[in-house]
Design an enzyme around this catalytic site. Structure first.
Site, PDB file in Angstrom:
ATOM      1  N   ASP A 205       0.846  -1.200   0.000  1.00  0.00           N
ATOM      2  CA  ASP A 205       0.000   0.000   0.000  1.00  0.00           C
ATOM      3  C   ASP A 205       0.880   1.248   0.000  1.00  0.00           C
ATOM      4  O   ASP A 205       1.059   1.915   1.013  1.00  0.00           O
ATOM      5  CB  ASP A 205      -0.978  -0.003   1.178  1.00  0.00           C
ATOM      6  CG  ASP A 205      -2.160  -0.917   0.936  1.00  0.00           C
ATOM      7  OD1 ASP A 205      -2.223  -1.538  -0.142  1.00  0.00           O
ATOM      8  OD2 ASP A 205      -3.035  -1.015   1.823  1.00  0.00           O
ATOM      9  N   HIS A 357     -10.075  -6.579   8.268  1.00  0.00           N
ATOM     10  CA  HIS A 357      -9.396  -7.597   7.452  1.00  0.00           C
ATOM     11  C   HIS A 357      -9.296  -8.964   8.132  1.00  0.00           C
ATOM     12  O   HIS A 357      -8.388  -9.746   7.822  1.00  0.00           O
ATOM     13  CB  HIS A 357      -8.006  -7.101   7.047  1.00  0.00           C
ATOM     14  CG  HIS A 357      -8.039  -5.818   6.275  1.00  0.00           C
ATOM     15  ND1 HIS A 357      -8.743  -5.679   5.097  1.00  0.00           N
ATOM     16  CD2 HIS A 357      -7.469  -4.595   6.537  1.00  0.00           C
ATOM     17  CE1 HIS A 357      -8.598  -4.423   4.659  1.00  0.00           C
ATOM     18  NE2 HIS A 357      -7.845  -3.762   5.507  1.00  0.00           N
ATOM     19  N   HIS A 386      -1.220  -3.647   5.866  1.00  0.00           N
ATOM     20  CA  HIS A 386      -2.645  -3.879   5.606  1.00  0.00           C
ATOM     21  C   HIS A 386      -3.554  -3.339   6.710  1.00  0.00           C
ATOM     22  O   HIS A 386      -4.474  -2.572   6.445  1.00  0.00           O
ATOM     23  CB  HIS A 386      -2.887  -5.369   5.385  1.00  0.00           C
ATOM     24  CG  HIS A 386      -4.154  -5.687   4.649  1.00  0.00           C
ATOM     25  ND1 HIS A 386      -4.616  -4.933   3.582  1.00  0.00           N
ATOM     26  CD2 HIS A 386      -5.061  -6.689   4.807  1.00  0.00           C
ATOM     27  CE1 HIS A 386      -5.743  -5.461   3.131  1.00  0.00           C
ATOM     28  NE2 HIS A 386      -6.034  -6.523   3.856  1.00  0.00           N
ATOM     29  N   VAL A 387      -3.346  -3.756   7.952  1.00  0.00           N
ATOM     30  CA  VAL A 387      -4.124  -3.244   9.076  1.00  0.00           C
ATOM     31  C   VAL A 387      -3.454  -1.972   9.566  1.00  0.00           C
ATOM     32  O   VAL A 387      -2.251  -1.974   9.878  1.00  0.00           O
ATOM     33  CB  VAL A 387      -4.208  -4.280  10.209  1.00  0.00           C
ATOM     34  CG1 VAL A 387      -5.037  -3.732  11.362  1.00  0.00           C
ATOM     35  CG2 VAL A 387      -4.795  -5.585   9.692  1.00  0.00           C
ATOM     36  N   HIS A 388      -4.215  -0.884   9.667  1.00  0.00           N
ATOM     37  CA  HIS A 388      -3.624   0.419   9.981  1.00  0.00           C
ATOM     38  C   HIS A 388      -3.430   0.567  11.481  1.00  0.00           C
ATOM     39  O   HIS A 388      -4.119   1.335  12.172  1.00  0.00           O
ATOM     40  CB  HIS A 388      -4.489   1.540   9.418  1.00  0.00           C
ATOM     41  CG  HIS A 388      -4.610   1.470   7.925  1.00  0.00           C
ATOM     42  ND1 HIS A 388      -5.652   1.992   7.224  1.00  0.00           N
ATOM     43  CD2 HIS A 388      -3.786   0.911   6.996  1.00  0.00           C
ATOM     44  CE1 HIS A 388      -5.488   1.774   5.932  1.00  0.00           C
ATOM     45  NE2 HIS A 388      -4.360   1.121   5.775  1.00  0.00           N
TER      46      HIS A 388
END
Length: 495
Positions: A205, A357, A386-388
């Site tokens: 990302d 997610h 992916h996971v913020h």
């Protein structure tokens, strides 16, 4: 115009003797430009010209919900080889209409280096001071900052040490960086504290183009201003926001393949999206798998005492897949007497204490097919985004704390957001540290063959508390996380 910009580097297949230099340019007089790199160990005597080994790459795609087409810059990938290990090199990128004129330009520049080099350090300090003062909302707008990168600037990098267990090396791990206010804080902090950092790993990302490929250009404008990826290698893995499916079409991953060059095992085999081409892809629910093999999708490299394996969460990882078979072969090839530390990086985490997610098909595929390999081959650390938020597990295998299991680290709070709710108020038994209130990046430092240091570095706060899903309860913000860990490869098996 033909002036180069967006300069960034990545290690070659042999990082001690190779460096990949990548940069962008635009058409000059309607012709495809030719790029090259002038390089030497003395900034006043850049005595070697390396011409790009392939034609410059570009791509076009429809603009998002607008008329017309987007045309990318040309991207030049120049592999510089026959370098000496652990050596500082100075270099300058060149772009001209063709190879003969490139060689002529190289001779001309050689006469000017002595005068230029006296100005390099002063110009770099001025640019860094300006960049620290600059913040802008997304997407990043370089025109607000008024200063373009100097196309004739002399840059430098240091090659990796020889492969072997005795070197002390340090890497930065950054996830979900984007081009937002907190992205700028993270990259500015990292550049200010760059001493000793030899490479930067981005866990996916990158630009957040969101169906507008122009945002890849502004992402690199941002990196020109804030990062130092022209000095240290930037190694990437694709994330869901890097799929870059074209508007109304089926092409995918064009930006990842054209704008970057990792140490490829083989040239990319990139297919077309097989879903409905006319419907916008849901970026939070990416189909699995996507037809993308080799190229920048998955690869490996050795850096001093460490062996790095980079996977693609969005390529198939089933047991009969190309990526899985390659991964098994790569793990079999690792010699822990030579590279005692083994790291794996991919985007979608197996271990996730947060609500987002949880049900991604890429996660289930990794649990089924990747985790057994991570455990069996005693991988030391696994880096994800992916996971913020931030998560470091304890040594874990199959959701049970196990002293010689891998440590999984999620660094998805690099810039896009830091606001994921905890799935449960009480952390799972395998959680070491978890937090979704601070932005930051990680630093992993290999001390020797048996011990490693990990630091989670805070760069900005999102909230003064952590939230719990489906609850009115709040929890305190997370503290800094730094610790030393023992190499699991040398540990005895758990009973």
């Amino acid at each position: 115009h033909g002036s180069p910009k967006h300069v960034h580097i990545a290690v070659g297949a042999e990082p001690a003797t190779q460096m990949q230099v990548t940069f962008a340019s635009y058409k000059s007089a309607g012709k495809r430009p030719t790029g090259g790199v002038l390089i030497g160990t003395d900034p006043s005597n850049l005595n070697r010209l390396v011409v790009e080994q392939e034609e410059a790459l570009s791509y076009s795609t429809p603009l998002s919900r607008q008329t017309g087409m987007y045309h990318s810059p040309y991207y030049h990938h120049v592999l510089v080889d026959n370098l000496e290990p652990d050596t500082r090199y100075f270099y300058q990128v060149l772009v001209t209409a063709n190879e003969p004129s490139l060689r002529g330009e190289a001779k001309k520049r050689a006469k000017e280096f002595a005068e230029q080099v006296m100005q390099v350090d002063d110009e770099r300090e001025e640019e860094e001071d300006d960049a620290r003062r600059r913040l802008a909302p997304p997407p990043y707008n370089p025109e607000e900052h008024g200063k373009c990168p100097n196309p004739e600037r002399i840059r430098s990098f240091r090659t990796a040490p020889n492969v072997g267990p005795s070197s002390v090396v340090k890497f930065a791990i950054v996830g979900d960086i984007g081009q937002f206010d907190h992205s700028q804080e993270t990259m500015s902090h990292l550049r200010t504290h760059k001493k000793g950092v030899e490479a930067m790993m981005l866990t996916g990302d990158l630009a957040y183009p969101e169906f507008d490929e122009r945002r890849w250009d502004t992402f690199f404008d941002f990196m020109d201003d804030y990062s130092y990826i022209d000095e240290i290698p930037m190694m990437i893995t694709p994330g869901n926001h890097d799929v870059s499916k074209e508007e109304g079409g089926s092409k995918i991953f064009s930006a990842i393949e054209k704008r970057f060059r990792m140490p490829q095992v083989k040239p990319a085999e990139l297919g077309l999206y097989e879903g409905n081409a006319t419907v916008r892809m849901n970026m939070d629910r990416i189909d699995y798998p996507l037809p993308y093999e080799w190229g920048n999708a998955y690869y490996s490299f050795r850096y001093g005492p460490s062996h790095h394996i980079v996977l693609n969460s969005y390529s198939s990882i089933e047991k009969n897949s190309t990526q899985y078979k390659w991964l098994v072969e790569e793990l079999e090839s690792v010699d822990r007497d030579v590279t005692p530390w083994l790291f794996v990086m991919y985007h979608v985490p197996i271990y996730n204490t947060f609500t987002p997610h949880q049900r991604d098909p890429q996660r289930f595929a990794a649990i089924e097919h990747i985790e057994p390999l991570l455990v069996d081959y005693k991988v030391n650390m696994v880096f994800n985004g992916h996971v913020h938020a931030y998560l470091r597990t304890k040594n874990v295998a199959y959701s049970k704390v196990k002293k010689n299991g891998p440590i999984h680290i999620v660094v998805g709070a690099g810039g896009r957001a830091a606001q994921a709710d905890f799935l449960n108020e009480e952390p799972e038994e395998w959680v070491g540290v978890r937090d979704a209130s601070w932005y930051g990046y990680g630093i992993v430092e290999i001390c020797n063959r048996t011990h490693i240091r990990w630091d989670w570095v805070h760069t900005g706060m999102e909230s003064d508390h952590n939230a719990v899903a489906r609850s009115n309860h709040t929890l305190p913000v997370g503290g800094v996380d730094h610790d030393f860990f023992e190499n699991q490869y040398y540990m005895e098996e758990d009973d």
